[in-house]
Structures are given as structure tokens and as C-alpha cells.
Design a protein around this motif. Structure first.
Motif, PDB file in Angstrom:
ATOM      1  N   ASN A  89       0.804  -1.226   0.000  1.00  0.00           N
ATOM      2  CA  ASN A  89       0.000   0.000   0.000  1.00  0.00           C
ATOM      3  C   ASN A  89       0.833   1.269   0.000  1.00  0.00           C
ATOM      4  O   ASN A  89       0.289   2.368  -0.115  1.00  0.00           O
ATOM      5  CB  ASN A  89      -0.915   0.019   1.227  1.00  0.00           C
ATOM      6  N   VAL A  90       2.159   1.137   0.136  1.00  0.00           N
ATOM      7  CA  VAL A  90       3.039   2.306   0.192  1.00  0.00           C
ATOM      8  C   VAL A  90       3.899   2.331  -1.069  1.00  0.00           C
ATOM      9  O   VAL A  90       4.714   1.432  -1.283  1.00  0.00           O
ATOM     10  CB  VAL A  90       3.953   2.267   1.434  1.00  0.00           C
ATOM     11  N   PRO A  91       3.734   3.346  -1.931  1.00  0.00           N
ATOM     12  CA  PRO A  91       4.533   3.409  -3.156  1.00  0.00           C
ATOM     13  C   PRO A  91       6.035   3.369  -2.854  1.00  0.00           C
ATOM     14  O   PRO A  91       6.525   4.107  -2.000  1.00  0.00           O
ATOM     15  CB  PRO A  91       4.123   4.753  -3.771  1.00  0.00           C
ATOM     16  N   GLY A  92       6.744   2.482  -3.542  1.00  0.00           N
ATOM     17  CA  GLY A  92       8.188   2.387  -3.378  1.00  0.00           C
ATOM     18  C   GLY A  92       8.653   1.507  -2.238  1.00  0.00           C
ATOM     19  O   GLY A  92       9.850   1.234  -2.110  1.00  0.00           O
ATOM     20  N   LYS A  93       7.724   1.061  -1.395  1.00  0.00           N
ATOM     21  CA  LYS A  93       8.124   0.200  -0.275  1.00  0.00           C
ATOM     22  C   LYS A  93       8.392  -1.206  -0.792  1.00  0.00           C
ATOM     23  O   LYS A  93       7.586  -1.764  -1.548  1.00  0.00           O
ATOM     24  CB  LYS A  93       7.012   0.172   0.780  1.00  0.00           C
ATOM     25  N   PRO A  94       9.528  -1.807  -0.418  1.00  0.00           N
ATOM     26  CA  PRO A  94       9.831  -3.154  -0.909  1.00  0.00           C
ATOM     27  C   PRO A  94       8.747  -4.147  -0.502  1.00  0.00           C
ATOM     28  O   PRO A  94       8.226  -4.093   0.625  1.00  0.00           O
ATOM     29  CB  PRO A  94      11.166  -3.493  -0.227  1.00  0.00           C
ATOM     30  N   ARG A  95       8.401  -5.043  -1.405  1.00  0.00           N
ATOM     31  CA  ARG A  95       7.378  -6.040  -1.092  1.00  0.00           C
ATOM     32  C   ARG A  95       8.012  -7.168  -0.292  1.00  0.00           C
ATOM     33  O   ARG A  95       8.869  -7.903  -0.782  1.00  0.00           O
ATOM     34  CB  ARG A  95       6.764  -6.598  -2.367  1.00  0.00           C
ATOM     35  N   ALA A  96       7.610  -7.293   0.952  1.00  0.00           N
ATOM     36  CA  ALA A  96       8.110  -8.352   1.825  1.00  0.00           C
ATOM     37  C   ALA A  96       7.110  -8.552   2.948  1.00  0.00           C
ATOM     38  O   ALA A  96       6.475  -7.591   3.401  1.00  0.00           O
ATOM     39  CB  ALA A  96       9.471  -7.976   2.407  1.00  0.00           C
ATOM     40  N   ILE A  97       6.943  -9.790   3.393  1.00  0.00           N
ATOM     41  CA  ILE A  97       6.055 -10.036   4.512  1.00  0.00           C
ATOM     42  C   ILE A  97       6.599  -9.296   5.729  1.00  0.00           C
ATOM     43  O   ILE A  97       7.784  -9.377   6.049  1.00  0.00           O
ATOM     44  CB  ILE A  97       5.893 -11.552   4.795  1.00  0.00           C
TER      45      ILE A  97
END
Length: 545
Positions: free
Chosen positions: A509-517
């Protein structure tokens, strides 16, 4: 011992936050004899609950289990008024705790932390607040909370809008008068689910902008009675034990019959379709956010998950009269539980009101905002008030918005540039004497947060005492321990449904935030056991000097 230090003194521990985790930390460390101070950005205790004053703000975990257990005094004296406590009652509870345990003298309010730098030579943390106050401490314990840093929607022209804009997590103390107003709400997550029915009753017209409909369950909230408390007195310990053993956060079902509750430890395949349906109906009638967690294989068996999802999708169509609107409100394309299930009162029913419109922004996006409202297609929709229920930079944002720097001057934001790396969700390599409650890599938001916070507070307090008793002044996570734990957190989601959806659980949901659990999905009991094994082994994975 001397009192809390400021410019001229050195604290043993500085605690960030005065919510559930911060108050417990302050109490426990002070009882151990440490010089400890808590700094809180708000003018009062409450943590995230202080700021979330939107209409209808209410906990989605039952109040009887959303409270402290560490103190027999608190356990015996407080009495909740409702099954699901409203925001104001939760803040009253935490204020009462702060007074009953004499904590307020060691809290600095209106003290928003802006800097926290570790001095390698002095082996001290140096802090600075927005108001210019400075502190020094040997240890830094963050209880800032996992969902405390709100984000705004990235829509062109939003700054041009001349009406009132309010984020649900920064609601003004004196809220707006909705009478006769045209209101827009962006988002249909947990906050919006609770606020929308109340706003719709008060305003002239409400337009709700929906992107992804969530699975929804009715709370079926009600006042707690003497009979409820008699039941609670008899079943308190058994209920708390069950919640610790459960595979998901506790709430919404504690007063169900044992034969229904205990089924959550068994696979759905042990039961016939008719029996499973009866379990879902019993949970739905009882209310709460764990209807779909009725069986132990909810997140590993796609068929079981889909059945639970279909049950709740059917309920949406039963409630919403317009089939077009019902279709827009029906969750699809992701598994139940991989996005936070919302809990409320009268939410889908609100879309049967004549003064409420629903706009699917995937089908008809908001092109831009103007001074008067929003451009949808070729039409300008005017608004007097715009409410953004657009969520949070979860788990990491509470610390990355602060200039936190470790021993080599590297910021925590830089250290987590490719995703959060932690040990137990408690410590970070390169940041000695830093500890987190509810941090990334811990069960956090995937459990009853108060329950997990309590366990972490006690564990961290014992760690700090171990450091002091051993004559050490420095505690740091080893690279090997951090790498192994981070890998374990990531491996736990493989092969199950957690990894299949884009949600704030993975930072999508946060632009640019790395996708990780962002959270440990192994459950409270497994996490607690792992932490205890580590402490029993002399705090394996931590280096002391």
C-alpha cells in the motif's frame, strides 16, 4: 536511584510511546530498578488510539481480551462497558492504568521524537524531540506501535482542494459538523468501515470511493452484563490459553461454545459441508473478525479458504439490495485473511441508503482533484469535506519517519531499504541496545497485539536486566542471527496463502516500499517458544560486550 535524566543525566532506558506497549515497558523496567523515561508525541496516553478519533472508532478484538494481564490489580479492578470497546473507553482505560500504576510522572507528553543516534564511543543513545528536548540513555526501546504512521492517497491535485481534508488517523479533537455537507470518503478498510455508517446518517450526501472491497464481518456489539462478567470470572484463564494457542489473532468469538471454538484447531476436511456451514453460521451470528478462521487449515488449504470467502460474499449479496452495488462490494481476487478483515456495525447496509453513492475507482478512476471536488470521467463531483481512510506505513513506518541511526551513522531507513531485517522482530544488526515491540519480523498485527506486546515487553525487560547483571553495556544482534531470522520469516509464508495478495501486510500500500512479509506468520505460541529457547540459551544471537 536518581530520577529520570534530561540534558545533564543519563537514563538506563528511553521508551518511545505511551500506548499499550509503552506503559507496560515503563512499569516493568521501573519495577526492576532502572531509570526509565517514556516520550510520547501526543498530549495524553493512548498511542494509536489517541489519534484515531474518527466517528465509530472501536476495537475489533473483544475488550475482555484486549487489555493487560500482567497486573492482578488491573485485571481485578477494571470493568469494560461493551463487548467491543470504543476508542474513548480504551483511552480512558490507558489513562486509568497510567494513574493506577503511578506512571505519568515518568512520561513526557507533547514530545515527538525526531532523532535517535547511537554514540559508538560513549555507548549511549542520544535523542532529540521536535520541541528541542534532549535525552541520553543506554538503551532505546521503541513501543511506537505497528500502525501509527498514516499515509495520504497519491491523487493529482489533492493539495488544490479547498474543502476540509481529514485523515481518519489524524481526526481533530472537535470533529466536523456533517449536517448539510457533501462528504467524500476514500477507502473502505477498517477505519472507513466503522466511520462510514455514522457519517452517512449525519451528512446530506456521501460518496464512497472503493478500490478493493474487503471481507467484512458484523461485530454484533452489545453492552457487557453481570452475567458476562460471571462467565468471564469462571472462564478467564481457559480463554486466554486458547487465544495463545490459536493460529490467528484472538477476538470475536471468546464466548462461543467450546465445541465451536475448539474446532479451530482441526482441519476443515474433518467435517461435512453441512457441518462446516453450521460452524460459519454460528460464528457469523456471534460476530467478529475471525469467522473465516474457523478451521486450522484456513491459510494452507485453498478450498477451505475459498469456502469461507464464499460464505462472506454471500452475506454481502444478502444485505445490499442493488445487485450492481453488491457486486462492487464483493471481495474477489485474493484469499480470505490475506488482507485485514474489517469488522463493523451496519456497514454494507449503509449502501442501501438513498444519500450514499459508491464509486469503483478501478473502473472509473479519480482523474484529479480541483478546488471544489473530484473529476470522475468528465464530471466534477463537489465536496465540502474529504475523508482519507488511506491506511498506514505499517510496522516499519513508525521508526523510519524518525532519524534513527546506528553505530556507523547508517539510518534505519537505509538499513531496511530492501525490506526489514530483524532478529525476532526485536533487534537490528548495527543498532546496538535498540529493541522493538511489535516490530517487523514479530507476530505483531497477526495476533492479539496486546497479548504479544506483553510477552515481548517481559522478554526485552529480562534481556536488559541480563545485560546489566552481567556487567555489559552493549548488546547487538549478530549478522548471522538476523539473516537466519529474516529468512525464517520469509520462508514461513511460502506454500501458503499469505504470499498471494498485495496488502499492507507486505507493504504493497506504500509506493516504493519493498514487497516483503512484514510480520511473523507462525503464530503467538511458536514465536514465544522460539524466544524462550533463545533466552534459555544465554540469548543466542546477541553479542554482549
Amino acid at each position: 536511584m536518581a530520577g529520570p535524566g534530561t540534558d545533564e543525566g543519563v537514563l538506563d532506558v528511553l521508551v518511545l510511546g505511551a500506548g499499550f506497549g509503552g506503559l507496560h515497558s515503563l512499569y516493568r523496567l521501573r519495577e526492576m530498578g532502572f531509570r526509565v523515561l517514556a516520550v510520547e508525541a501526543a498530549p495524553e496516553v493512548g498511542g494509536a488510539w489517541y489519534w484515531n478519533r474518527y466517528p465509530g472508532a472501536r476495537c475489533d478484538v473483544e475488550s475482555l481480551v484486549y487489555c493487560y494481564t500482567f497486573s492482578p490489580i488491573l485485571d481485578a479492578e477494571w470493568r469494560w462497558s461493551e463487548r467491543y470497546a470504543a476508542r474513548d473507553e480504551i483511552v480512558r482505560y490507558l489513562r486509568w492504568v497510567s494513574e493506577r500504576l503511578d506512571l505519568r510522572k515518568d512520561i513526557r507528553f507533547d514530545a515527538r521524537l525526531t532523532k535517535a543516534h547511537f554514540d559508538k564511543e560513549a555507548r549511549l543513545w542520544h535523542f532529540e524531540t521536535e520541541g528541542g528536548a534532549r535525552y541520553k540513555a543506554r538503551h532505546f526501546l521503541s513501543a511506537a506501535g505497528p500502525i501509527t504512521t498514516p499515509i495520504m492517497p497519491a491523487i493529482p491535485g489533492l493539495a488544490d482542494f479547498k474543502g476540509e481534508i481529514i485523515h481518519t488517523a489524524r481526526w481533530p479533537e472537535t470533529g466536523p459538523d456533517f449536517a448539510g455537507k457533501r462528504v467524500g470518503v476514500i477507502g473502505t478498510g477498517s477505519s472507513a468501515t466503522q466511520a462510514i455508517p455514522i457519517i452517512a446518517e449525519q451528512c446530506e450526501h456521501l460518496t464512497v470511493f472503493i478500490r478493493t472491497p474487503n471481507f467484512y464481518s458484523p461485530a454484533n456489539n452489545r453492552p457487557l452484563t453481570d452475567a458476562d462478567y460471571a462467565w468471564w470470572t469462571e472462564n478467564r484463564e481457559k480463554t486466554r490459553q486458547r487465544l495463545q494457542l490459536g493460529h490467528r489473532w484472538g477476538g470475536g468469538d471468546i464466548m462461543l461454545a467450546d465445541e465451536i471454538n475448539d474446532i479451530m484447531f482441526r482441519a476443515s476436511t474433518d467435517f461435512s459441508p453441512e457441518d462446516r456451514r453450521a460452524v460459519y453460521e454460528a460464528r457469523y451470528a456471534n460476530g467478529g473478525g475471525v469467522i473465516g478462521w474457523a478451521f486450522a487449515d484456513a491459510m494452507i488449504n485453498p478450498a477451505a479458504n475459498e469456502e469461507a470467502g464464499d460464505f462472506l460474499r454471500e452475506k454481502v449479496r444478502d444485505v445490499i439490495e442493488d445487485p450492481v452495488v453488491a457486486d462492487k462490494m464483493t471481495p474477489r481476487g485474493f484469499a480470505y485473511g490475506t488482507k485485514r478483515v474489517t469488522v463493523g456495525t451496519g456497514f454494507p447496509e449503509t449502501f442501501n441508503r438513498a444519500n450514499v453513492d459508491l464509486i469503483d475507482v478501478k473502473a472509473t478512476p479519480i482523474e484529479r482533484f480541483t478546488e471544489r471536488g473530484a473529476i470522475i470521467g468528465e464530471e466534477e463531483l463537489p465536496f465540502d469535506i474529504l475523508i482519507t481512510a488511506s491506511g498506514f506505513d505499517a510496522l516499519t513506518g513508525a521508526l523510519t519517519v524518525i532519524d534513527v541511526r546506528g553505530e556507523d551513522g547508517k539510518s534505519l531507513k537505509e538499513a531496511w531499504a530492501d525490506g526489514p531485517h530483524t532478529y525476532l522482530g526485536i533487534g537490528v544488526h548495527g543498532f546496538p541496545n535498540l529493541y522493538m515491540i511489535g516490530g517487523p519480523g514479530s507476530p505483531s498485527v497477526l495476533t492479539n497485539v496486546v497479548m504479544t506486546n506483553e510477552m515481548q515487553v517481559e522478554w526485552i525487560a529480562r534481556l536488559i536486566k541480563h545485560i546489566a547483571d552481567s556487567g555489559h553495556s552493549r548488546c547487538e544482534v549478530t549478522t548471522e542471527a538476523e539473516d537466519a531470522w529474516t529468512q525464517k520469516v520469509n520462508d514461513l509464508v511460502k506454500g501458503n496463502l499469505w504470499e498471494t495478495a498485495d496488502s499492507w501486510y507486505v507493504g504493497a500500500n506504500v509506493p516504493g516500499k519493498p514487497r516483503a512479509i512484514l510480520a511473523y506468520v507462525g503464530g503467538y505460541t511458536r514465536y514465544k517458544k522460539e524466544c524462550e529457547e533463545i533466552s534459555d540459551a544465554g540469548y543466542r544471537g546477541f553479542a554482549f560486550s
